[in-house]
Design a protein around this motif. Structure first.
Motif, PDB file in Angstrom:
ATOM      1  N   PRO A  38       0.822  -1.210   0.000  1.00 53.74           N
ATOM      2  CA  PRO A  38       0.000   0.000   0.000  1.00 53.74           C
ATOM      3  C   PRO A  38       0.855   1.259   0.000  1.00 53.74           C
ATOM      4  CG  PRO A  38       0.006  -1.018   2.169  1.00 53.74           C
ATOM      5  CD  PRO A  38       0.722  -1.971   1.261  1.00 53.74           C
ATOM      6  N   ASN A  39       0.236   2.401  -0.263  1.00 57.24           N
ATOM      7  CA  ASN A  39       0.955   3.674  -0.207  1.00 57.24           C
ATOM      8  C   ASN A  39       1.561   3.856   1.183  1.00 57.24           C
ATOM      9  OD1 ASN A  39       0.237   4.345  -2.825  1.00 57.24           O
ATOM     10  ND2 ASN A  39      -1.624   5.408  -2.206  1.00 57.24           N
ATOM     11  N   GLY A  40       2.808   4.328   1.208  1.00 56.76           N
ATOM     12  CA  GLY A  40       3.475   4.552   2.485  1.00 56.76           C
ATOM     13  C   GLY A  40       4.094   3.311   3.086  1.00 56.76           C
ATOM     14  N   ALA A  41       4.140   2.219   2.326  1.00 60.34           N
ATOM     15  CA  ALA A  41       4.665   0.962   2.866  1.00 60.34           C
ATOM     16  C   ALA A  41       6.189   0.936   2.914  1.00 60.34           C
ATOM     17  CB  ALA A  41       4.158  -0.215   2.035  1.00 60.34           C
ATOM     18  N   HIS A 189       1.337  -0.933  -8.407  1.00 61.21           N
ATOM     19  CA  HIS A 189       0.021  -1.119  -7.822  1.00 61.21           C
ATOM     20  C   HIS A 189      -0.887  -1.901  -8.763  1.00 61.21           C
ATOM     21  CE1 HIS A 189       1.198   2.401  -5.226  1.00 61.21           C
ATOM     22  NE2 HIS A 189       0.633   1.615  -4.338  1.00 61.21           N
ATOM     23  N   GLN A 190      -0.400  -2.166  -9.977  1.00 63.92           N
ATOM     24  CA  GLN A 190      -1.190  -2.873 -10.972  1.00 63.92           C
ATOM     25  C   GLN A 190      -1.001  -4.378 -10.795  1.00 63.92           C
ATOM     26  OE1 GLN A 190      -3.203  -1.151 -12.972  1.00 63.92           O
ATOM     27  NE2 GLN A 190      -2.433   0.791 -12.181  1.00 63.92           N
ATOM     28  N   VAL A 204       5.307  -5.574   1.042  1.00 66.86           N
ATOM     29  CA  VAL A 204       5.668  -4.821   2.234  1.00 66.86           C
ATOM     30  C   VAL A 204       4.459  -4.038   2.724  1.00 66.86           C
ATOM     31  CG1 VAL A 204       8.135  -4.654   1.743  1.00 66.86           C
ATOM     32  CG2 VAL A 204       6.583  -2.945   0.810  1.00 66.86           C
ATOM     33  N   ALA A 205       4.356  -3.942   4.027  1.00 66.61           N
ATOM     34  CA  ALA A 205       3.295  -3.157   4.656  1.00 66.61           C
ATOM     35  C   ALA A 205       3.877  -2.548   5.914  1.00 66.61           C
ATOM     36  CB  ALA A 205       2.083  -4.028   4.990  1.00 66.61           C
ATOM     37  N   LEU A 300      -3.255  -9.847   3.415  1.00 71.06           N
ATOM     38  CA  LEU A 300      -1.982  -9.725   4.130  1.00 71.06           C
ATOM     39  C   LEU A 300      -1.745  -8.308   4.637  1.00 71.06           C
ATOM     40  CD1 LEU A 300       0.269 -11.881   1.794  1.00 71.06           C
ATOM     41  CD2 LEU A 300      -0.203 -12.356   4.192  1.00 71.06           C
ATOM     42  N   THR A 301      -2.009  -7.316   3.789  1.00 71.46           N
ATOM     43  CA  THR A 301      -1.754  -5.933   4.202  1.00 71.46           C
ATOM     44  C   THR A 301      -2.747  -5.463   5.252  1.00 71.46           C
ATOM     45  OG1 THR A 301      -2.999  -5.163   2.258  1.00 71.46           O
ATOM     46  CG2 THR A 301      -0.606  -5.281   2.062  1.00 71.46           C
ATOM     47  N   GLU A 302      -3.988  -5.911   5.134  1.00 72.43           N
ATOM     48  CA  GLU A 302      -4.973  -5.543   6.153  1.00 72.43           C
ATOM     49  C   GLU A 302      -4.645  -6.201   7.490  1.00 72.43           C
ATOM     50  OE1 GLU A 302      -8.662  -6.662   4.399  1.00 72.43           O
ATOM     51  OE2 GLU A 302      -8.690  -4.963   2.992  1.00 72.43           O
ATOM     52  N   GLN A 303      -4.156  -7.429   7.435  1.00 76.30           N
ATOM     53  CA  GLN A 303      -3.757  -8.117   8.656  1.00 76.30           C
ATOM     54  C   GLN A 303      -2.591  -7.396   9.328  1.00 76.30           C
ATOM     55  OE1 GLN A 303      -2.406 -12.112   7.990  1.00 76.30           O
ATOM     56  NE2 GLN A 303      -2.231 -12.612  10.143  1.00 76.30           N
TER      57      GLN A 303
END
Length: 316
Positions: A38-41, A189-190, A204-205, A300-303
């Protein structure tokens, strides 16, 4: 397989902000490797370190077999761009590349023209860059990288602004480079680009790696995904799907009598389709609403975001 990039525990601070928190990264020669998050990762920060635009505060990094990541230097054979390529708007596409080749001491006119042709810009070689679209500028950046015959190519959102033709040219160039033994690391992001090009991916998150490995491992077949199912008989199809193991019916789509929505994993879909055909229901379309890769990425990123929020709450 020879490693073009080997990073261990890469950490970068910006004041009190931890942009990268112990990141490991492996990119093999002859491989297109995706870097997503995500943005800022921390993706752009990591790419900047690889290109010598920033230094790591902790950790070790080897690029093309040489130590890197601490001095603002990169080994020969590394090319790419972060946050879009730098170009001279008042110069033509050909002149931009010719000047770059002259400054670096390589690249005859034929090599410049060949690089422009590879990325699909031969027809506008004599046009000034100030009139170019974002996608055309992205392709100039790629053409500039090709001049040095890179062994490691680092690209930040190379598909930004690309039309289908431009995207096709870029994909062909990246596949050809990998086939010739170069390593390609691209941030995107695509998800369709990542699925089409990459054999391995690092996610990465919040500055940390939450997954690294083959796409086949990430897009786990056991993970349920929403599908659009277009059939000849929705009433019968819904009845069969409702009783099928591992299948959940979604809401009835508005204004589309031939469509149903289901949630299932791949084995359940494989079992459902023959049941429908045996019952005389024609399956005309079966499309994931969200690709398995994107579904896994979101999970994964939400987790990771949830875990970070819980840690912050505990530390208060």
């Amino acid at each position: 397989m020879t490693q073009a990039v080997r990073g261990r525990g890469i950490t970068k601070y910006f004041g009190d902000v931890i942009a990268l928190d112990g990141v490991d990264l492996d990119v093999a020669a002859g491989q297109i490797h995706g870097l997503v998050g995500p943005n800022g990762a921390g993706k752009t920060t990591l790419l900047g370190i690889l290109l010598g635009l920033a230094t790591a505060d902790k950790g070790t990094l080897e690029v093309l077999g040489q130590p890197a990541g601490r001095a603002l230097l990169v080994p020969d054979g590394v090319a790419g761009f972060v946050d879009g390529p730098g170009v001279y708007p008042s110069l033509t596409a050909r002149r931009n590349l010719a000047e770059l080749a002259r400054l670096r001491g390589y690249g005859e006119k034929a090599e410049v023209d060949d690089a422009l042709a590879q990325v699909g810009l031969a027809d506008v070689a004599n046009d000034k860059v100030r009139g170019f679209s974002l996608g055309m500028r992205q392709r100039i950046g790629l053409a500039a990288a090709l001049l040095i015959r890179p062994r490691l190519l680092v690209l930040d959102e190379p598909s930004n602004g690309l039309d289908p033709s431009g995207r096709k040219h870029v994909h062909e160039v990246l596949r050809r480079l990998a086939a010739d033994g170069a390593a390609v690391l691209l941030s995107s992001h695509q998800m369709d680009d990542v699925e089409a090009l990459c054999s391995e991916v690092t996610i990465v998150a919040a500055g940390r790696v939450v997954f690294a490995g083959p796409l086949s491992k990430l897009a786990d077949e056991s993970r349920p995904v929403d599908y659009l199912l277009r059939v000849s008989d929705t009433a019968t199809a819904r009845q069969i799907a409702a009783s099928a193991s591992g299948v959940t019916l979604g809401p009835v789509p508005a204004n589309d009598a031939d469509l149903i929505i289901i949630r299932a994993n791949v084995p359940a879909i494989d079992a459902l389709v023959p049941q429908l055909v045996s019952a005389g229901v024609a399956v005309r379309e079966l499309t994931p609403v969200t690709s398995p890769l994107e579904s896994a990425f979101l999970a994964l990123t939400e987790q990771q975001a949830q875990q970070q929020a819980e840690q912050q709450e505990v530390s208060r």
